[in-house]
Design a protein around this motif. Structure first.
Motif, PDB file in Angstrom:
ATOM      1  N   ILE A   6       5.560   8.190   3.397  1.00  0.00           N
ATOM      2  CA  ILE A   6       4.325   7.495   3.328  1.00  0.00           C
ATOM      3  C   ILE A   6       3.449   7.712   4.142  1.00  0.00           C
ATOM      4  CG2 ILE A   6       5.930   5.764   2.480  1.00  0.00           C
ATOM      5  CD1 ILE A   6       5.812   4.479   5.332  1.00  0.00           C
ATOM      6  N   ALA A   7       3.595   9.027   4.917  1.00  0.00           N
ATOM      7  CA  ALA A   7       2.147   9.347   5.746  1.00  0.00           C
ATOM      8  C   ALA A   7       0.954   9.731   5.067  1.00  0.00           C
ATOM      9  CB  ALA A   7       2.658  10.737   6.807  1.00  0.00           C
ATOM     10  N   ASP A   8       0.828  10.342   4.190  1.00  0.00           N
ATOM     11  CA  ASP A   8      -0.422  10.383   3.698  1.00  0.00           C
ATOM     12  C   ASP A   8      -0.537   8.685   3.749  1.00  0.00           C
ATOM     13  OD1 ASP A   8       1.606   9.839   1.312  1.00  0.00           O
ATOM     14  OD2 ASP A   8       0.438  11.317  -0.215  1.00  0.00           O
ATOM     15  N   ARG A   9      -0.034   7.903   2.625  1.00  0.00           N
ATOM     16  CA  ARG A   9      -0.588   6.426   2.770  1.00  0.00           C
ATOM     17  C   ARG A   9      -0.811   5.822   3.781  1.00  0.00           C
ATOM     18  NH1 ARG A   9      -2.177   5.829  -1.687  1.00  0.00           N
ATOM     19  NH2 ARG A   9      -1.645   4.044  -1.480  1.00  0.00           N
ATOM     20  N   LEU A  10      -0.032   5.808   4.693  1.00  0.00           N
ATOM     21  CA  LEU A  10      -0.496   5.384   6.622  1.00  0.00           C
ATOM     22  C   LEU A  10      -1.838   6.209   7.278  1.00  0.00           C
ATOM     23  CD1 LEU A  10       2.199   4.581   8.350  1.00  0.00           C
ATOM     24  CD2 LEU A  10       1.661   2.887   6.926  1.00  0.00           C
ATOM     25  N   TYR A  51       0.910  -1.322   0.124  1.00  0.00           N
ATOM     26  CA  TYR A  51      -0.026  -0.053   0.050  1.00  0.00           C
ATOM     27  C   TYR A  51       0.635   0.885   0.586  1.00  0.00           C
ATOM     28  CZ  TYR A  51      -4.009   2.404   0.855  1.00  0.00           C
ATOM     29  OH  TYR A  51      -5.186   4.153   0.810  1.00  0.00           O
ATOM     30  N   THR A  52       2.250   1.125   0.573  1.00  0.00           N
ATOM     31  CA  THR A  52       3.010   2.569   0.437  1.00  0.00           C
ATOM     32  C   THR A  52       3.788   2.898  -0.505  1.00  0.00           C
ATOM     33  OG1 THR A  52       4.352   1.537   2.133  1.00  0.00           O
ATOM     34  CG2 THR A  52       2.964   3.024   3.449  1.00  0.00           C
ATOM     35  N   SER A  53       3.982   1.258  -1.348  1.00  0.00           N
ATOM     36  CA  SER A  53       4.841   1.389  -2.295  1.00  0.00           C
ATOM     37  C   SER A  53       4.826   2.434  -3.360  1.00  0.00           C
ATOM     38  CB  SER A  53       4.580  -0.190  -3.076  1.00  0.00           C
ATOM     39  OG  SER A  53       5.359  -0.454  -4.634  1.00  0.00           O
ATOM     40  N   LYS A  54       5.894   3.118  -3.750  1.00  0.00           N
ATOM     41  CA  LYS A  54       6.137   3.343  -5.292  1.00  0.00           C
ATOM     42  C   LYS A  54       5.226   3.096  -6.296  1.00  0.00           C
ATOM     43  CE  LYS A  54       9.454   5.131  -5.965  1.00  0.00           C
ATOM     44  NZ  LYS A  54      11.579   5.285  -6.077  1.00  0.00           N
ATOM     45  N   LYS A  80       8.475  -1.734  13.056  1.00  0.00           N
ATOM     46  CA  LYS A  80       7.698  -0.399  13.296  1.00  0.00           C
ATOM     47  C   LYS A  80       9.284   0.223  12.544  1.00  0.00           C
ATOM     48  CE  LYS A  80       7.986   1.497  17.364  1.00  0.00           C
ATOM     49  NZ  LYS A  80       8.729   2.313  17.851  1.00  0.00           N
ATOM     50  N   GLN A  81      10.193  -0.382  12.881  1.00  0.00           N
ATOM     51  CA  GLN A  81      11.656   0.994  12.798  1.00  0.00           C
ATOM     52  C   GLN A  81      11.155   1.271  11.306  1.00  0.00           C
ATOM     53  OE1 GLN A  81      11.560  -1.721  14.810  1.00  0.00           O
ATOM     54  NE2 GLN A  81      12.265  -0.614  16.563  1.00  0.00           N
ATOM     55  N   VAL A  82      11.183   0.277  10.717  1.00  0.00           N
ATOM     56  CA  VAL A  82      11.125   0.843   8.840  1.00  0.00           C
ATOM     57  C   VAL A  82       9.889   1.787   8.530  1.00  0.00           C
ATOM     58  CG1 VAL A  82      10.856  -0.034   6.405  1.00  0.00           C
ATOM     59  CG2 VAL A  82      12.417  -1.344   8.150  1.00  0.00           C
ATOM     60  N   MET A  83       9.084   1.402   8.894  1.00  0.00           N
ATOM     61  CA  MET A  83       8.023   2.447   9.419  1.00  0.00           C
ATOM     62  C   MET A  83       8.603   3.809   9.498  1.00  0.00           C
ATOM     63  SD  MET A  83       5.168   0.692   6.865  1.00  0.00           S
ATOM     64  CE  MET A  83       5.871  -0.279   6.117  1.00  0.00           C
ATOM     65  N   GLU A  95      -0.559  12.124  13.055  1.00  0.00           N
ATOM     66  CA  GLU A  95      -1.709  10.886  13.619  1.00  0.00           C
ATOM     67  C   GLU A  95      -1.731   9.844  13.206  1.00  0.00           C
ATOM     68  OE1 GLU A  95      -3.015  14.652  16.980  1.00  0.00           O
ATOM     69  OE2 GLU A  95      -4.433  13.801  15.623  1.00  0.00           O
ATOM     70  N   LYS A  96      -2.749  10.087  12.466  1.00  0.00           N
ATOM     71  CA  LYS A  96      -3.433   8.456  11.951  1.00  0.00           C
ATOM     72  C   LYS A  96      -1.920   7.707  11.197  1.00  0.00           C
ATOM     73  CE  LYS A  96      -7.052  10.370   9.572  1.00  0.00           C
ATOM     74  NZ  LYS A  96      -8.176  10.925   8.275  1.00  0.00           N
ATOM     75  N   ALA A  97      -0.767   8.575  10.577  1.00  0.00           N
ATOM     76  CA  ALA A  97       0.539   7.711  10.570  1.00  0.00           C
ATOM     77  C   ALA A  97       1.228   6.878  12.078  1.00  0.00           C
ATOM     78  CB  ALA A  97       1.486   8.315   9.538  1.00  0.00           C
ATOM     79  N   ASP A  98       0.766   7.858  12.907  1.00  0.00           N
ATOM     80  CA  ASP A  98       1.434   7.407  13.539  1.00  0.00           C
ATOM     81  C   ASP A  98       0.483   6.219  14.937  1.00  0.00           C
ATOM     82  OD1 ASP A  98       3.551   8.954  13.774  1.00  0.00           O
ATOM     83  OD2 ASP A  98       2.639  11.066  14.905  1.00  0.00           O
ATOM     84  N   PHE A  99      -0.720   6.727  14.502  1.00  0.00           N
ATOM     85  CA  PHE A  99      -1.394   4.899  15.085  1.00  0.00           C
ATOM     86  C   PHE A  99      -0.972   4.183  14.246  1.00  0.00           C
ATOM     87  CE2 PHE A  99      -4.994   3.127  14.937  1.00  0.00           C
ATOM     88  CZ  PHE A  99      -5.468   3.211  16.210  1.00  0.00           C
ATOM     89  N   MET A 100      -1.316   3.723  13.151  1.00  0.00           N
ATOM     90  CA  MET A 100      -1.205   2.647  12.213  1.00  0.00           C
ATOM     91  C   MET A 100       0.338   2.229  12.419  1.00  0.00           C
ATOM     92  SD  MET A 100      -3.571   2.189  10.406  1.00  0.00           S
ATOM     93  CE  MET A 100      -3.280   1.259   9.034  1.00  0.00           C
TER      94      MET A 100
END
Length: 384
Positions: free
Chosen positions: A296-300, A203-206, A286-289, A318-323
């Protein structure tokens, strides 16, 4: 609008007691001889016996090969190829996890040719499919039953390598929930986190498209919602069925958009230290994300809107951090290690890990963030 595509097996069934569909498939073939491909652990577990009983009852001729090793080297797959080439068959029925299915797919490409698995590492475009393949997964994770990839270890480099060919798509897939009823919860958990990484990375892939997004988000939703219930209650078959389907969706998404840096950094850990693939992905996830987050914040956030709509009032950040926090929470709750301490990885291994990871250009090219050497090094340091 950009063009989009999906590549899928010819036919897929999901449910219970699906061997009748296998019988129908074989009945349509002129040569009904089958190679039943599995591993010794599954033979001992009894999961292969229903297929044998079905073949015997319906007079289907078959040979069994069960010597496949977990996460095999290309040399071991070549040895299996030589062995099974002596049998007369035109269909491989592979029941097992990713190693079994990947090896079966590779053998289907080089059977009765002058090529070896090593040749496929150098150039997988040389061959085409030589026999039919039926894949029956027994874990909730690899998605190999849906991918055009097969992973082998290259021992002289201490690294894993993905061989990619459209010819590896199977002719029939049976997602039979009976095959994951007795799956130990530790294996279920690590394989499901592997599948979750497939979905989130795709989902976050280029290379993500509207089609791969739809499949990856469905897979992610299935896994996010069901991994903890399945782990905590071994009798929750609805949750296990959802994980089985989520893993399949992850495999389909891989064919369209591909995994990214989690898998790129995971391959050296599996190749040299023989850490189970799902476990190494879980440790790095987690570390890679977090490192990828600026890109990728918008994708997450978009994925969060689909999987966790109750978080809709939060900001993109905040949504990216939540994921990312939800991923870490899942890994902790299913009791997968979160660092490399127990696996014998030392600071002296850091240069090898970084060098090997940076060579995984097929995967890193999918990553929206171009990771620097320092960033890769810091990711490994954070889990040591």
């Amino acid at each position: 609008m950009d063009n989009a595509f999906l590549k899928m097996p010819n036919r897929i069934y999901l449910g219970e007691n699906l061997l009748g569909h296998l019988g129908d498939f074989i009945a349509k073939k002129e040569n009904k001889n089958v190679l039943l491909f599995t591993d010794n652990g599954l033979m001992k577990s009894g999961l292969v016996q229903p297929i044998e009983d079905y073949f015997n009852k319906n007079n289907i001729s078959y040979e069994i090969e069960s010597e496949i090793k977990p996460e095999p080297t290309y040399i071991q797959v070549d040895e299996l190829l030589k062995k099974v080439s002596k049998f007369d068959f035109d269909t491989i029925v592979a029941i097992g996890g990713g190693s079994v299915m990947d090896a079966a797919k590779l053998i289907s490409l080089v059977l009765h040719t002058d090529y070896s698995i090593k040749d496929l590492i150098d150039d997988p475009t040389k061959v085409s499919k030589r026999c039919s393949t039926v894949l029956i997964p027994t874990t909730t994770g690899t998605g190999s039953e849906a991918t055009i990839n097969a992973i082998v270890t290259i021992p002289e480099k201490d690294v894993k390598f993905g061989i990619v060919s459209d010819e590896m798509l199977p002719d029939l897939v049976l997602l039979d929930v009976n095959n994951v009823k007795t799956l130990p919860k530790s294996i279920m958990a690590s394989s499901a986190v592997d599948a979750l990484s497939h979905c989130v990375e795709c989902y976050t892939s280029k290379n993500a498209t509207v089609l791969s997004d739809g499949i990856a988000s469905l897979g992610a939703k299935n896994i996010f919602e069901n991994i903890i219930p399945a782990y905590e209650d071994a009798d929750n078959m609805d949750a296990r069925k959802a994980l089985l389907l989520g893993a399949f969706y992850g495999g389909v998404a891989i064919t369209a958009s591909g995994t990214t840096a989690v898998h790129a950094l995971s391959y050296p850990l599996g190749g040299k230290f023989h850490i189970a693939h799902g476990v190494s992905n879980a440790i790095l996830f987690k570390q890679v994300m977090e490192v990828n987050k600026p890109d990728i914040a918008d994708r997450l956030a978009s994925l969060c809107d689909f999987v966790f709509p109750s978080e809709g009032s939060k900001s993109v950040d905040e949504k990216a951090d939540f994921m990312i926090a939800k991923i870490a929470e899942i890994v902790k709750k299913v009791e997968i290690p979160t660092d490399l301490k127990k696996f014998g990885v030392k600071s002296d291994d850091l240069d090898f890990l970084v060098d090997s990871a940076l060579q995984q250009t097929r995967l890193l090219d999918h990553n929206r963030r171009k990771l620097t050497r320092e960033e890769v090094e810091n990711i490994y340091k954070s889990v040591m």
